[in-house]
Design an enzyme around this catalytic site. Structure first.
Site, PDB file in Angstrom:
ATOM      1  CG  HIS A   1      -5.960  -8.636  -4.500  1.00 31.67           C
ATOM      2  ND1 HIS A   1      -6.972  -7.534  -3.026  1.00 31.67           N
ATOM      3  CD2 HIS A   1      -7.534  -9.723  -4.301  1.00 31.67           C
ATOM      4  CE1 HIS A   1      -7.097  -7.200  -3.010  1.00 31.67           C
ATOM      5  NE2 HIS A   1      -8.860  -8.581  -3.582  1.00 31.67           N
TER       6      HIS A   1
ATOM      7  CB  CYS B   1      -2.766   0.311  -0.949  1.00 33.23           C
ATOM      8  SG  CYS B   1      -3.795   1.044  -0.167  1.00 33.23           S
TER       9      CYS B   1
ATOM     10  N   GLY C   1      -6.527 -13.283  -2.637  1.00 33.19           N
ATOM     11  CA  GLY C   1      -8.137 -12.621  -3.260  1.00 33.19           C
ATOM     12  C   GLY C   1      -9.406 -13.837  -3.453  1.00 33.19           C
ATOM     13  N   GLY C   2     -10.372 -13.397  -1.921  1.00 30.00           N
ATOM     14  CA  GLY C   2     -11.478 -14.066  -1.794  1.00 30.00           C
ATOM     15  C   GLY C   2     -11.011 -15.723  -1.314  1.00 30.00           C
TER      16      GLY C   2
ATOM     17  CG  MET D   1      -5.122  -7.094   5.449  1.00 27.61           C
ATOM     18  SD  MET D   1      -5.928  -7.898   6.620  1.00 27.61           S
ATOM     19  CE  MET D   1      -4.906  -9.146   7.251  1.00 27.61           C
TER      20      MET D   1
END
Length: 335
Positions: free
Chosen positions: A173, A102, A214-215, A20
């Site tokens: 992702h 990204c 993801g999530g 990140m």
């Protein structure tokens, strides 16, 4: 291939903390490693031009204690990525990862990141060049597609290209990236998740080590996804904002290797590291900004954050600020 490093990173990838930007720097990674001995950690994305053309080798700095740790690269030129991968391997990283996910404007202008989902053959050439250049494993982090692509068609074609060059570890992702019309922040939430598609890819490519991203916000979710047959789970913002809640029990629950400690123990274990950072000319807030969520959900957490947020940036701020913040937790615990 350095088998010990490859196997170490591969086994660690059952749970990983997502790369990140502006967050997973070396201070953050050291902090996270204190909570989990096993989870795979990733650098922020480092661009191959920065390393190869810019000579910014300081971007590869990391502590020996961070291992297993992977370097994520951004780029789209096979020759340059191979050179960057070699620099990363020489710096001691356990894995080199290519960013194909990204969606930021800066990344698009450099023709890498999520835009590479449009050119799987180029990705395969990049990965093959990197594999040729290094002995550590080369992996990929991708999206399920971009813009108007059909993920059910694009993703298997993308993974097929990687499978053919023996790139066997991919983190997916499970959202599309919209390169026009959504900001990078919106791209983390607005496109709908498609975990079912990732499960389908595991059925289609059973020999590939597929991690899902993801999530996912809790170890309960991670455990369920692993039990359903996926090889790994990558957690991003939740691991950063609530690190103890995600990483504090990860070794016991994900790796069957408990080592009892508390969040307070982790805070105290950071003190020598902070002291060394200050002695070398660093600033307190450069480290403590990553520690704000350590006690998320606990009595005293708000005061912990307040003390660190308001006092860590003061000139000459030292470890006494962390001690003061920790006292707020202890007082709340005793109340």
């Amino acid at each position: 291939m350095e088998k010990s490093k490859e196997n170490n990173a591969k086994s660690a990838a059952r749970l990983s903390v997502a790369p990140m930007m502006d967050w997973t720097d070396r201070h953050c990674r050291y902090f996270h490693r204190l909570m989990s001995r096993h989870a795979l950690l990733y650098t922020e994305m480092v661009t191959s031009p920065a390393l190869v053309r810019g000579g910014a080798l300081h971007l590869l700095d990391h502590s020996p204690e961070e291992h297993p740790v992977a370097l994520q690269l951004g780029g789209s030129d096979p020759v340059e990525l191979a050179q960057a991968a070699r620099l990363g391997a020489e710096a001691g990283y356990d894995e080199i990862n290519l960013n194909c996910g990204c969606p930021s404007d800066r990344v698009q202008s450099g023709t890498f990141g999520a835009v590479l989902m449009r050119d799987a053959p180029l990705v395969a050439r990049c990965v093959a060049a990197m594999q040729e250049a290094v002995d550590v494993e080369v992996t990929v982090k991708c999206r399920i597609g971009v813009d108007d692509q059909d993920p059910a068609q694009v993703l298997p074609e993308f993974l097929g290209q990687l499978d053919r060059i023996n790139c066997t570890r991919v983190t997916i992702h499970a959202r599309k990236a919209w390169l026009q019309g959504l900001s990078p922040k919106e791209n983390r939430d607005i496109p709908p998740l498609d975990h079912d598609l990732v499960h389908a890819m595991k059925q289609r490519f059973p020999a590939m080590h597929l991690s899902i991203n993801g999530g996912i916000t809790t170890l309960d979710q991670a455990g369920e996804l692993l039990a359903q047959g996926l090889d790994g789970v990558m957690i991003g913002r939740a691991a950063y904002h609530e690190p103890w809640n995600v990483l504090g029990e990860a070794d016991a629950r994900i790796y069957d290797d408990p080592h009892p400690q508390t969040a307070e123990d982790v805070a105290r274990a950071m003190l020598p590291y902070i002291e060394a950072h200050l002695t070398s000319g660093g600033k307190l807030h450069q480290v403590t900004r990553h520690m704000l969520g350590l006690f998320a959900g606990r009595p005293g957490a708000r005061r912990w954050r307040q003390v660190l947020s308001t006092k860590a940036t003061a000139p000459g701020a030292g470890t006494d600020v962390v001690e003061e913040a920790l006292a707020q937790i202890e007082q709340a615990q005793a109340a």
